[in-house]
Design a protein around this motif. Structure first.
Motif, short mmCIF file in Angstrom:
data_model
loop_
_atom_site.label_atom_id
_atom_site.label_comp_id
_atom_site.label_asym_id
_atom_site.label_seq_id
_atom_site.Cartn_x
_atom_site.Cartn_y
_atom_site.Cartn_z
N SER A 56 32.34 61.34 71.02
CA SER A 56 32.20 62.64 71.67
C SER A 56 31.84 63.74 70.68
N SER A 57 32.01 63.49 69.39
CA SER A 57 31.59 64.48 68.41
C SER A 57 30.09 64.37 68.10
N ARG A 58 29.48 63.24 68.46
CA ARG A 58 28.06 63.01 68.15
C ARG A 58 27.15 63.02 69.36
N PHE A 59 27.71 62.85 70.57
CA PHE A 59 26.90 62.74 71.78
C PHE A 59 27.39 63.74 72.83
N GLU A 60 26.48 64.18 73.65
CA GLU A 60 26.85 65.09 74.73
C GLU A 60 27.40 64.36 75.94
N LEU A 61 27.05 63.07 76.06
CA LEU A 61 27.54 62.26 77.17
C LEU A 61 27.97 60.90 76.64
N VAL A 62 29.17 60.47 77.04
CA VAL A 62 29.68 59.15 76.69
C VAL A 62 30.04 58.46 77.99
N VAL A 63 29.42 57.29 78.24
CA VAL A 63 29.74 56.48 79.41
C VAL A 63 30.74 55.43 78.96
N CYS A 64 31.86 55.34 79.67
CA CYS A 64 32.88 54.36 79.30
C CYS A 64 33.42 53.69 80.56
N GLY A 65 34.19 52.65 80.36
CA GLY A 65 34.75 51.90 81.48
C GLY A 65 36.22 51.64 81.23
N HIS A 66 36.67 50.46 81.59
CA HIS A 66 37.97 49.90 81.30
C HIS A 66 39.11 50.36 82.23
N THR A 67 39.21 51.63 82.54
CA THR A 67 40.35 52.11 83.34
C THR A 67 40.16 51.87 84.83
N HIS A 68 38.94 51.61 85.26
CA HIS A 68 38.59 51.39 86.67
C HIS A 68 38.66 52.68 87.49
N ARG A 69 38.96 53.80 86.88
CA ARG A 69 39.06 55.08 87.59
C ARG A 69 37.80 55.90 87.36
N ALA A 70 37.12 56.23 88.44
CA ALA A 70 35.92 57.06 88.36
C ALA A 70 36.31 58.48 88.00
N GLU A 71 35.68 59.00 86.95
CA GLU A 71 35.95 60.38 86.55
C GLU A 71 34.87 60.91 85.62
N VAL A 72 34.79 62.23 85.61
CA VAL A 72 33.97 62.94 84.64
C VAL A 72 34.88 64.00 84.05
N ARG A 73 34.99 64.00 82.71
CA ARG A 73 35.85 64.99 82.07
C ARG A 73 35.28 65.39 80.72
N LYS A 74 35.74 66.53 80.22
CA LYS A 74 35.31 67.00 78.90
C LYS A 74 36.17 66.36 77.83
N GLU A 75 35.53 66.01 76.74
CA GLU A 75 36.22 65.48 75.56
C GLU A 75 35.50 66.09 74.37
N GLY A 76 36.07 67.12 73.77
CA GLY A 76 35.36 67.84 72.71
C GLY A 76 34.13 68.50 73.29
N ARG A 77 33.00 68.27 72.66
CA ARG A 77 31.75 68.86 73.16
C ARG A 77 31.06 67.98 74.20
N ALA A 78 31.60 66.80 74.40
CA ALA A 78 30.94 65.81 75.26
C ALA A 78 31.58 65.76 76.65
N ARG A 79 30.80 65.24 77.57
CA ARG A 79 31.34 64.83 78.87
C ARG A 79 31.55 63.33 78.81
N LEU A 80 32.70 62.87 79.26
CA LEU A 80 32.98 61.45 79.39
C LEU A 80 32.81 61.08 80.84
N LEU A 81 32.01 60.05 81.07
CA LEU A 81 31.75 59.56 82.41
C LEU A 81 32.29 58.15 82.53
N ASN A 82 33.22 57.96 83.42
CA ASN A 82 33.66 56.61 83.78
C ASN A 82 33.22 56.41 85.22
N PRO A 83 32.28 55.48 85.46
CA PRO A 83 31.77 55.29 86.81
C PRO A 83 32.74 54.57 87.75
#
Length: 154
Positions: free
Chosen positions: A101-128
């Protein structure tokens, strides 16, 4: 740029087929699977997709066979990927997510199975969320289009 992100299909072949039918409408630049396909037979369900970026998940089994399938299609795969200026990572390690999140504006991640979009530092984290629907009872994916993110239940 328009792409579709999904994660955690967990060998649910019917859910994968439903997803593929759902996302076949409309043009996208590429597809992202943020991990936990699990088995080669499940990955073969995605063979109709030309441009797939795939990260390994913590439950993926026969990685050698998964890699062979990915190579045969020309897909890009790995533990952490850089795709068109975004990062893709299956896990939830705070150290890894902080670095990405310090190097990218968007980080796509998985694992939790919960759909969400949230801020993490300067990035948005997208879990589909999860394709399989096993943990949350919801089968979801995400559409990213020119900075806008939509979570879609199917």
């Amino acid at each position: 740029m328009r792409f579709i992100a999904f994660s955690d299909s967990h060998d649910n072949v019917q859910a994968i087929r439903d997803l593929l039918q759902e996302i076949s409408r409309g043009k996208v630049d590429f597809y992202v699977h943020a991990g936990d396909v699990i088995s080669p037979f499940a990955l073969k369900e995605f063979l109709e997709l030309d441009s797939l970026y795939l990260t390994f998940g913590n439950n993926d089994g026969d990685r050698q066979k998964l890699m062979e399938i990915a190579v045969s299609k020309g897909w890009v795969f790995g533990d952490v990927l850089r795709v068109e200026g975004i990062a893709v990572y299956h896990g939830t390690s705070q150290e890894v997510l902080k670095a990405l999140s310090s190097r990218f504006e968007l980080v796509v991640c998985g694992h939790t199975h919960r759909a969400e979009v949230r801020k993490e530092g300067r990035a948005r984290l997208l879990n589909p969320g999860e394709v399989c629907g096993y943990l949350t009872g919801r089968r979801t994916y995400a559409i990213y289009e020119d900075g806008e993110i939509s979570i879609v239940e199917f």
